[in-house]
Design a protein around this motif. Structure first.
Motif, mmCIF file in Angstrom:
data_model
loop_
_atom_site.group_PDB
_atom_site.id
_atom_site.type_symbol
_atom_site.label_atom_id
_atom_site.label_comp_id
_atom_site.label_asym_id
_atom_site.label_seq_id
_atom_site.Cartn_x
_atom_site.Cartn_y
_atom_site.Cartn_z
ATOM 1 N N GLU A 156 9.981 7.036 -0.163
ATOM 2 C CA GLU A 156 9.036 7.121 0.950
ATOM 3 C C GLU A 156 7.743 7.838 0.543
ATOM 4 N N LEU A 157 7.861 8.783 -0.380
ATOM 5 C CA LEU A 157 6.665 9.510 -0.821
ATOM 6 C C LEU A 157 5.646 8.553 -1.449
ATOM 7 N N GLU A 158 6.164 7.476 -2.029
ATOM 8 C CA GLU A 158 5.246 6.485 -2.633
ATOM 9 C C GLU A 158 4.402 5.782 -1.575
ATOM 10 N N GLU A 159 4.902 5.772 -0.355
ATOM 11 C CA GLU A 159 4.212 5.111 0.749
ATOM 12 C C GLU A 159 2.889 5.785 1.113
ATOM 13 N N LYS A 160 2.714 7.009 0.655
ATOM 14 C CA LYS A 160 1.558 7.771 1.135
ATOM 15 C C LYS A 160 0.236 7.120 0.760
ATOM 16 N N LYS A 161 0.262 6.268 -0.247
ATOM 17 C CA LYS A 161 -0.978 5.590 -0.653
ATOM 18 C C LYS A 161 -1.536 4.692 0.462
ATOM 19 N N ASN A 162 -0.684 4.319 1.416
ATOM 20 C CA ASN A 162 -1.143 3.479 2.528
ATOM 21 C C ASN A 162 -1.668 4.281 3.718
ATOM 22 N N TYR A 163 -1.746 5.590 3.554
ATOM 23 C CA TYR A 163 -2.147 6.456 4.671
ATOM 24 C C TYR A 163 -3.606 6.911 4.517
ATOM 25 N N ASP A 164 -4.178 7.381 5.632
ATOM 26 C CA ASP A 164 -5.558 7.865 5.600
ATOM 27 C C ASP A 164 -5.644 9.331 5.205
ATOM 28 N N TYR A 165 -4.643 10.098 5.643
ATOM 29 C CA TYR A 165 -4.676 11.542 5.394
ATOM 30 C C TYR A 165 -3.322 12.026 4.883
ATOM 31 N N LEU A 166 -3.371 13.038 4.040
ATOM 32 C CA LEU A 166 -2.152 13.692 3.557
ATOM 33 C C LEU A 166 -2.180 15.145 4.000
ATOM 34 N N VAL A 167 -1.142 15.542 4.738
ATOM 35 C CA VAL A 167 -1.023 16.947 5.130
ATOM 36 C C VAL A 167 0.283 17.468 4.556
ATOM 37 N N VAL A 168 0.187 18.489 3.708
ATOM 38 C CA VAL A 168 1.406 19.069 3.140
ATOM 39 C C VAL A 168 1.936 20.106 4.126
ATOM 40 N N ASN A 169 3.202 19.928 4.520
ATOM 41 C CA ASN A 169 3.794 20.843 5.493
ATOM 42 C C ASN A 169 4.395 22.053 4.784
ATOM 43 N N ASP A 170 3.511 22.942 4.340
ATOM 44 C CA ASP A 170 3.946 24.152 3.652
ATOM 45 C C ASP A 170 4.207 25.217 4.718
ATOM 46 N N GLN A 171 3.156 25.611 5.412
ATOM 47 C CA GLN A 171 3.276 26.486 6.578
ATOM 48 C C GLN A 171 2.958 25.648 7.810
ATOM 49 N N VAL A 172 3.820 25.714 8.822
ATOM 50 C CA VAL A 172 3.623 24.894 10.023
ATOM 51 C C VAL A 172 2.232 25.152 10.630
ATOM 52 N N GLU A 173 1.799 26.405 10.695
ATOM 53 C CA GLU A 173 0.505 26.733 11.312
ATOM 54 C C GLU A 173 -0.646 26.038 10.572
ATOM 55 N N ASP A 174 -0.539 26.021 9.225
ATOM 56 C CA ASP A 174 -1.563 25.346 8.422
ATOM 57 C C ASP A 174 -1.574 23.843 8.695
ATOM 58 N N ALA A 175 -0.378 23.280 8.745
ATOM 59 C CA ALA A 175 -0.268 21.829 8.971
ATOM 60 C C ALA A 175 -0.877 21.472 10.327
ATOM 61 N N ILE A 176 -0.589 22.275 11.339
ATOM 62 C CA ILE A 176 -1.138 22.015 12.673
ATOM 63 C C ILE A 176 -2.654 22.101 12.658
ATOM 64 N N LYS A 177 -3.171 23.134 11.989
ATOM 65 C CA LYS A 177 -4.614 23.324 11.928
ATOM 66 C C LYS A 177 -5.283 22.094 11.283
ATOM 67 N N LYS A 178 -4.631 21.574 10.249
ATOM 68 C CA LYS A 178 -5.200 20.410 9.568
ATOM 69 C C LYS A 178 -5.155 19.168 10.456
ATOM 70 N N ILE A 179 -4.041 18.981 11.153
ATOM 71 C CA ILE A 179 -3.934 17.791 12.014
ATOM 72 C C ILE A 179 -4.944 17.886 13.167
ATOM 73 N N GLU A 180 -5.093 19.061 13.734
ATOM 74 C CA GLU A 180 -6.114 19.268 14.774
ATOM 75 C C GLU A 180 -7.502 18.929 14.238
ATOM 76 N N ALA A 181 -7.788 19.387 13.009
ATOM 77 C CA ALA A 181 -9.091 19.115 12.384
ATOM 78 C C ALA A 181 -9.286 17.607 12.213
ATOM 79 N N ILE A 182 -8.228 16.914 11.809
ATOM 80 C CA ILE A 182 -8.319 15.460 11.616
ATOM 81 C C ILE A 182 -8.641 14.774 12.949
ATOM 82 N N ILE A 183 -7.996 15.232 14.017
ATOM 83 C CA ILE A 183 -8.229 14.636 15.344
ATOM 84 C C ILE A 183 -9.691 14.853 15.778
#
Lengths: 190, 190
Positions: A156-183
């Motif tokens: 499934e990780l190979e599928e990421k090439k078909n996506y627009d954005y990559l967010v690494v879920n290291d710290q949940v707060e960071d991941a949320i901040k990035k997704i909010e920024a993308i929106i």
């Protein structure tokens, strides 16, 4: 300015990566986006409201909706059917409201085929090792099941090439901040 | 993971829209991006440090740099030359650091021709009326000068179709939040 149509965001990623946790936290923090209500054939649990938590349907009704191509994506999980109703999503987007779907990689593929202009966010684990440790922590699966899951995750990780954005879920707060920024950023896109 | 190259952001928009104010506030709030140092032929003001505030150069030196194609963009303003040094920007980006330029529409055009992969943000006034009122408030220009400026602004607004993002500078805090979101989102782009 004319009312702008909403954006459809698809949050996906390997099983076990924490999509549900991240989305729950995002929606708590950020109420300017709408989580799509799914249609399901499973029995309502206590307190669940039709049209709020889910659209509840019989298996016959669900299959008839599939035939009429009424789902952006659907799947059978543990003998129950789940689907994302196209009409509900379209209506919400037309009203200028952004919508976010949280679905697995297969579901995201279906949406890509059926919907033009979706914004695809791939939520990735910091590493496969980390994913393994997360799945182990759940403690709900056999060694074999975990091995299969990791093999799938690797594919499934190979599928990421078909996506627009990559967010690494290291710290949940960071991941949320990035997704909010993308929106927010996507709303400014020309 | 390999060190990722930095992104080049170009903040532009009609004269009077508040690019400088927005960028100053952004850099105060957000220190994870580097503001590009310009080369100029104007005299250093008291306290200005070469290589920190500006790279100071004589007119001959500047013209020789232009000939050697050492600027991403340059212009003559009030008898002084100003330019964005290509080498400085490249070096900063190579080090994985994002860079932001604040330049006028003409400068942005030059950068588009000379640099691949820049991210262009168009800062727009809420309306031409609002722009007029902002320029009037400055109180530094004649009626004719203001009329010319507004005519130019109208032409410049058409340029926004060549940009990646549109940020309306209604409230400075909102505009900053959006630009920050664009910077964070672009780092997640695949």
């Amino acid at each position: 300015m004319l009312e702008q149509k909403g954006n459809l965001f698809i949050l996906s990623g390997p099983s076990g990566v924490g999509k549900g946790t991240v989305l729950d936290a995002l929606l708590k923090d950020y109420n300017d986006i709408c989580y799509s209500i799914s249609t399901t054939t499973r029995e309502p649990r206590k307190g669940e409201v039709d049209g709020e938590d889910y659209f509840f349907a019989s298996e016959d009704e669900f299959k008839s909706l599939v035939k009429k191509d009424e789902f952006l994506e659907w799947a059978k999980v543990h003998n129950n059917y789940y689907g994302t109703p196209k009409k509900y999503v379209d209506k919400t987007l037309e009203a200028g409201q952004d919508v976010i779907l949280e679905i697995d990689i297969q579901g995201a593929k279906q949406v890509r085929d059926k919907f033009d202009g979706g914004i695809f966010i791939f939520l990735a684990p910091p590493s496969l090792k980390e994913l393994e440790s997360r799945i182990n922590k759940r403690g709900t699966e056999t060694k074999d099941a975990i091995a299969t899951r990791l093999e799938n995750a690797n594919k499934e990780l190979e599928e990421k090439k078909n996506y627009d954005y990559l967010v690494v879920n290291d710290q949940v707060e960071d991941a949320i901040k990035k997704i909010e920024a993308i929106i927010i950023a996507e709303r400014c896109r020309l």
